[in-house]
Design an enzyme around this catalytic site. Structure first.
Site, short mmCIF file in Angstrom:
data_model
loop_
_atom_site.label_atom_id
_atom_site.label_comp_id
_atom_site.label_asym_id
_atom_site.label_seq_id
_atom_site.Cartn_x
_atom_site.Cartn_y
_atom_site.Cartn_z
N GLY A 72 0.79 -1.22 0.00
CA GLY A 72 0.00 0.00 0.00
C GLY A 72 0.82 1.27 0.00
N CYS A 83 2.33 1.76 11.22
CA CYS A 83 3.37 2.56 10.60
C CYS A 83 3.79 3.75 11.47
CB CYS A 83 2.91 3.06 9.24
SG CYS A 83 2.68 1.73 8.05
N GLN A 111 -7.42 -0.09 3.76
CA GLN A 111 -8.22 -0.65 4.85
C GLN A 111 -9.60 -1.10 4.38
OE1 GLN A 111 -7.40 -1.53 7.78
NE2 GLN A 111 -5.42 -0.56 8.05
N THR A 160 11.93 -7.04 -10.82
CA THR A 160 11.25 -8.22 -11.34
C THR A 160 9.94 -8.45 -10.61
OG1 THR A 160 13.39 -9.23 -11.86
CG2 THR A 160 11.49 -10.71 -11.74
N SER A 173 -3.61 -3.40 -0.67
CA SER A 173 -2.50 -4.20 -0.15
C SER A 173 -2.94 -5.61 0.16
CB SER A 173 -1.95 -3.53 1.12
OG SER A 173 -0.85 -4.26 1.63
N SER A 174 -2.06 -6.56 -0.11
CA SER A 174 -2.35 -7.98 0.06
C SER A 174 -2.42 -8.41 1.52
CB SER A 174 -1.27 -8.80 -0.66
OG SER A 174 -1.29 -10.15 -0.29
N HIS A 175 -1.51 -7.92 2.35
CA HIS A 175 -1.41 -8.47 3.71
C HIS A 175 -2.53 -8.01 4.64
CE1 HIS A 175 0.25 -5.11 6.27
NE2 HIS A 175 0.46 -4.60 5.08
#
Length: 376
Positions: A69, A324, A178, A236, A198-200
């Protein structure tokens, strides 16, 4: 240990772990390579791009995969501003309670010659559409307003914001980290030009995310001579991580309505339980326009850091705000923005619910907070 910090990060679900393993084994090629193994990986990558686009009602040509994110926020805004080819005197708008990745970026942009307006919020954490319109000038080029706050869960009126900004021809970026997978996101009806996810946060792997920039708007890469992700970012591409992210995406959107209902019920249990034993506990944020899995609260007379450590001692993991911002001496900027004094702002804690949260976890949490409150 009872984990109540899902807004910070989530454990990977088994299905996502399985796909990550299989993709690592069978789709290990570099998708930029022209041989068959690279083409195989690229075909998977493009199908993943389509899945993300469909989940936000966007165009797959506008989906770019990133490391998460924060990078999505930074590169989206930087790329859009590069497309404008202007700096000195250009005006930007954001809010006083954005995620640190955006808030700190705008502080940096001020040093680079941009003018920035930080919109205030009311005691619920909502911006005023009147304040937004009054902030717009002939030099305004972009606004970044998050979909929902990560500390108190207040959801902004995103469609009204998008309509207003579009009327004035202003680019609209929204941090949707979120809200993705928690509530529906339609970048077309909301007239969002770019967003971050975001994935997590949705039980996928860490280090994977996505940025969407509408193909209808102009952007230029922040990194010169970059070839990966259509020139959006170097490095990559993490095909196995992206495939795992897509698995988590598909599942969480399938379960979204049921999850929302369950989190709402658990939230009501928690709020009702806390209100029965202490008037010192105040629930922060909006009561209705809110993500139900995020519960921000303040305990009068007790610093959040102490409450967090005591909860940990009793086997419950909570936080004192955005992950964060942990470790900083300053109080939560969200709490200060909604009208708290600095000492009161430091009394804030955040509980966030997830798929593994049970009613028993809520009962235990209520009991522990009662012990902490009554003994301090």
């Amino acid at each position: 240990m009872i984990y109540l910090d899902y807004a910070a990060t989530t454990p990977m679900r088994e299905e996502a772990i399985h796909v990550f393993s299989e993709a690592s084994r069978n789709y290990y090629g570099n998708p930029s390579s022209l041989h068959d193994i690279g083409t195989k990986a690229n075909n998977l990558l493009e199908s993943c791009r389509l899945e993300i686009a469909q989940s936000i009602s966007g165009d797959p040509k506008g989906v770019f995969f990133t490391s998460g994110g924060s990078e999505s926020n930074i590169l989206a805004i930087r790329s859009l501003l590069n497309g404008k080819n202007q700096k000195n005197g250009a005006h930007l708008i954001t809010t006083s309670i954005e995620h640190s990745s955006i808030f700190n970026l705008f502080k940096q942009l001020e040093k680079e010659g941009y003018l920035v307006t930080y919109l205030p919020v009311n005691h619920f954490g909502h911006i005023s559409l009147t304040d937004l319109e009054n902030a717009i000038s002939e030099n305004t080029v972009l606004a970044s307003i998050h979909h929902a706050n990560s500390e108190i869960g207040t959801i902004q009126p995103i469609e009204e914001i998008g309509k207003l900004l579009k009327k004035h021809g202003i680019l609209f970026h929204s941090d949707c980290v979120q809200t993705y997978g928690k509530v529906p996101i339609d970048c077309t009806s909301s007239q969002i030009d770019s967003l971050s996810i975001s994935s997590h946060k949705i039980y996928g792997p860490k280090g994977v995310g996505a940025c969407y920039i509408s193909p209808k708007v102009k952007w230029n890469s922040y990194f010169e001579n970059t070839t990966h992700e259509k020139g959006f970012r170097p490095g990559t591409v993490n095909v196995p991580g992206i495939a795992s992210f897509i698995t988590a995406t598909q599942l969480i959107h399938k379960e979204m309505k049921d999850d929302f209902k369950r989190y709402t019920q658990l939230r009501e249990m928690l709020v009702d339980g806390l209100s029965k034993f202490s008037r010192r506990i105040q629930i922060e944020g909006h009561s209705d326009s809110v993500l139900p899995h995020i519960i921000g609260l303040s305990i009068e007379g007790i610093e959040g850091q102490y409450t967090m450590l005591e909860c940990n001692r009793h086997g419950i993991a909570i936080s004192t705000g955005s992950a964060c911002s942990v470790g900083k001496q300053a109080p939560s900027k969200t709490m200060v923005a909604i009208g708290k004094s600095s000492p009161d702002a430091k009394q804030f804690i955040r509980l966030s619910l997830g798929k593994q949260t049970t009613k028993e976890d809520i009962y235990k949490t209520i009991d522990v907070l009662e012990i902490i409150t009554s003994s301090y």
